[in-house]
Design a protein around this motif. Structure first.
Motif, PDB file in Angstrom:
ATOM      1  N   VAL A   1      13.183  14.037  29.701  1.00  0.00           N
ATOM      2  CA  VAL A   1      12.096  13.613  28.813  1.00  0.00           C
ATOM      3  C   VAL A   1      12.624  12.627  27.777  1.00  0.00           C
ATOM      4  O   VAL A   1      11.990  11.603  27.497  1.00  0.00           O
ATOM      5  N   ALA A   2      13.808  12.931  27.223  1.00  0.00           N
ATOM      6  CA  ALA A   2      14.418  12.029  26.233  1.00  0.00           C
ATOM      7  C   ALA A   2      14.667  10.653  26.840  1.00  0.00           C
ATOM      8  O   ALA A   2      14.474   9.619  26.189  1.00  0.00           O
ATOM      9  N   SER A   3      15.071  10.642  28.108  1.00  0.00           N
ATOM     10  CA  SER A   3      15.329   9.387  28.809  1.00  0.00           C
ATOM     11  C   SER A   3      14.045   8.570  28.963  1.00  0.00           C
ATOM     12  O   SER A   3      14.037   7.346  28.765  1.00  0.00           O
ATOM     13  N   VAL A   4      12.954   9.248  29.297  1.00  0.00           N
ATOM     14  CA  VAL A   4      11.657   8.576  29.443  1.00  0.00           C
ATOM     15  C   VAL A   4      11.204   8.006  28.098  1.00  0.00           C
ATOM     16  O   VAL A   4      10.720   6.872  28.014  1.00  0.00           O
ATOM     17  N   LEU A   5      11.363   8.785  27.031  1.00  0.00           N
ATOM     18  CA  LEU A   5      10.978   8.322  25.688  1.00  0.00           C
ATOM     19  C   LEU A   5      11.832   7.134  25.268  1.00  0.00           C
ATOM     20  O   LEU A   5      11.329   6.158  24.691  1.00  0.00           O
ATOM     21  N   LYS A   6      13.113   7.210  25.561  1.00  0.00           N
ATOM     22  CA  LYS A   6      14.030   6.117  25.224  1.00  0.00           C
ATOM     23  C   LYS A   6      13.626   4.843  25.968  1.00  0.00           C
ATOM     24  O   LYS A   6      13.647   3.738  25.402  1.00  0.00           O
ATOM     25  N   ASP A   7      13.241   5.009  27.219  1.00  0.00           N
ATOM     26  CA  ASP A   7      12.846   3.868  28.040  1.00  0.00           C
ATOM     27  C   ASP A   7      11.579   3.197  27.499  1.00  0.00           C
ATOM     28  O   ASP A   7      11.397   1.988  27.636  1.00  0.00           O
ATOM     29  N   LYS A   8      10.707   4.017  26.881  1.00  0.00           N
ATOM     30  CA  LYS A   8       9.451   3.497  26.329  1.00  0.00           C
ATOM     31  C   LYS A   8       9.539   3.290  24.817  1.00  0.00           C
ATOM     32  O   LYS A   8       8.518   3.081  24.157  1.00  0.00           O
ATOM     33  N   SER A   9      10.744   3.345  24.291  1.00  0.00           N
ATOM     34  CA  SER A   9      10.945   3.293  22.835  1.00  0.00           C
ATOM     35  C   SER A   9      10.297   2.073  22.188  1.00  0.00           C
ATOM     36  O   SER A   9       9.566   2.178  21.202  1.00  0.00           O
ATOM     37  N   SER A  10      10.544   0.907  22.744  1.00  0.00           N
ATOM     38  CA  SER A  10      10.012  -0.329  22.162  1.00  0.00           C
ATOM     39  C   SER A  10       8.489  -0.311  22.123  1.00  0.00           C
ATOM     40  O   SER A  10       7.866  -0.634  21.091  1.00  0.00           O
ATOM     41  N   LYS A  11       7.877   0.099  23.217  1.00  0.00           N
ATOM     42  CA  LYS A  11       6.411   0.151  23.299  1.00  0.00           C
ATOM     43  C   LYS A  11       5.845   1.179  22.321  1.00  0.00           C
ATOM     44  O   LYS A  11       4.842   0.932  21.638  1.00  0.00           O
ATOM     45  N   LEU A  12       6.506   2.340  22.247  1.00  0.00           N
ATOM     46  CA  LEU A  12       6.060   3.393  21.327  1.00  0.00           C
ATOM     47  C   LEU A  12       6.171   2.954  19.876  1.00  0.00           C
ATOM     48  O   LEU A  12       5.281   3.211  19.054  1.00  0.00           O
ATOM     49  N   LEU A  13       7.263   2.269  19.537  1.00  0.00           N
ATOM     50  CA  LEU A  13       7.479   1.816  18.159  1.00  0.00           C
ATOM     51  C   LEU A  13       6.479   0.738  17.754  1.00  0.00           C
ATOM     52  O   LEU A  13       6.017   0.712  16.593  1.00  0.00           O
TER      53      LEU A  13
END
Length: 433
Positions: free
Chosen positions: A378-390
């Motif tokens: 899950v952390a990996s998925v969040l990290k991968d979408k970090s830019s979009k989420l931010l």
């Protein structure tokens, strides 16, 4: 043949033609990489000892061929010891089938619909143990029968005075039925009533024997693949029971909390270390509890991947986490369903081949060693979408939408590779703090 073209795996899990919005499958059967039936058979010695080291390596390279997936999973989930013989496994299998039949018969004596090829979706009992004489229950189980049929009501009504355990169990049966109706309904497999009732039976028997946890929503998503992959109902039950040894803590409810919240707190701690900016953003949005990731952890990405890809993800996770000592732990005298993965952390290892993730954990002498790989996935998925989420998430609804948009667009192998990298990075940074 080696180096031949990759073969799509969708044909093994047929989708109903009217279901056109299912996520596309990325997993392909790759000759020379995917564990094939031939390679699987060659991994056994003449008397049945399995070379688990080579098997794990092959699974991590390219997954498992759908034709042998069920029997390989039985080893990954510690139903059997790789060092056992064919004869020893046959004895264990027969013993377990008898045990499952015994439990199922106990359930049938309380509520005869168990094992009848039917299931229920309406309550049959009140919280104080009184039968609910609902014509709807009768009509859905026996279409065409008169809802006031006295004999049928006797069959559906629990027999004799009920203790607290029986009442609690009966209260869950209709909820299991409702969830069964919604589980993997895009698959042709579940067009058959017998397969739906088999799923209901297994979940009902599990709820009967696991009095601490019982049944929780999401378990049907975890159990469904087992009955598709394993023809014998008892074998499917035991595979599910072993999986629940890993996950039952997520379903344990107390007062005002659910067990998975513990893993969500681990996820928050991991994200805070590996991506502090993203963690701070979640906290600013009021999502510091990470409840938006609840579903991913509860049902192991079943909703984020196609059916076939989720199975591929699971087997890679289990191959990476493989612990050779789990079988003996589960089979210890007095062991029961409450003895879960993590119970043997800190104990000396047998030195037999284990998964890559487990091998890394063996080097750690802290509580971080018990973190499941799913947290890092899950952390990996969040990290991968970090830019979009931010940049795009201005509220928790946006976070949920961005994560929901990933459905069908995730790569299982890439996610596992990312989880392994984050695991190393987290341990390195956590050691410095």
């Amino acid at each position: 043949m080696w180096g031949g073209p990759a073969e799509p795996a969708d044909s093994y899990y047929a989708v109903r033609p009217e279901c056109t919005d299912v996520p596309r499958t990325r997993f392909k059967i790759k000759p020379g990489k995917t564990l094939s039936a031939r390679k699987w058979q060659a991994a056994f010695s003449l008397d049945g000892h399995l070379d688990i080291g080579k098997t794990l390596h092959r699974i991590q390279r390219g997954g498992i061929h759908p034709s042998i997936r069920g029997e390989v999973w039985e080893f990954l989930l510690a139903c059997y010891d790789p060092e056992s013989t064919f004869d020893e496994r046959d004895q264990i299998r027969q013993h377990r089938r008898v045990q499952y039949a015994r439990w199922k018969n106990e359930c049938r004596e309380i509520f005869p619909v168990i094992g009848s090829g039917r299931y229920i979706t309406a309550p049959v009992i009140t919280e104080d143990g009184q039968p609910i004489q609902d014509p709807f229950v009768l009509s859905e189980i026996n279409p065409g029968m008169n809802g006031n049929n006295t004999e049928m009501m006797k069959e559906l009504t629990p027999r004799g005075p009920l203790d607290k355990k029986a009442i609690q169990w009966l209260l869950t049966l209709h909820q299991i039925g409702l969830d069964v109706m919604r589980t993997d309904r895009t698959l042709v497999f579940y067009e058959k009533q017998d397969n739906l009732s088999k799923l209901w039976d297994i979940l009902s028997v599990y709820a009967w024997i696991d009095t601490d946890v019982g049944y929780g929503q999401g378990m049907s998503d975890l159990c469904s693949p087992m009955i598709i992959l394993l023809e014998d109902e008892a074998d499917a039950f035991w595979c599910f029971e072993r999986l629940m040894r890993r996950l039952r803590g997520n379903f344990r409810c107390t007062g005002n909390s659910v067990g998975v919240e513990k893993q969500l707190s681990y996820l928050a701690a991991v994200t805070q270390v590996i991506d502090p900016k993203l963690h701070h953003h979640f906290e600013t949005l009021g999502g510091g509890d990470y409840l938006f990731a609840f579903r991913m952890l509860m049902v192991l990405f079943r909703r984020e991947f196609s059916f076939c890809d989720s199975l591929y993800l699971w087997e890679m996770m289990w191959a990476l986490e493989y612990d050779p000592d789990l079988f003996s732990l589960y089979e210890e005298p007095g062991s029961n369903i409450t003895k879960a993965v993590g119970s043997n952390k800190g104990k000396p290892k047998s030195g037999r081949p284990c998964g890559k993730y487990e091998r890394e954990n063996m080097k750690i002498k802290s509580s971080d060693a018990s973190l499941p790989i799913s947290v890092f996935l899950v952390a990996s998925v969040l990290k991968d979408k970090s830019s979009k989420l931010l940049h795009e998430a201005r509220g928790l609804d946006d976070v949920v939408k961005i994560l929901n948009d990933m459905t069908g667009n995730l790569d299982a192998k890439k996610a596992c590779t990312g989880a392994m990298k984050l695991h190393k990075k987290y341990l390195k940074k956590a050691k410095k703090t």
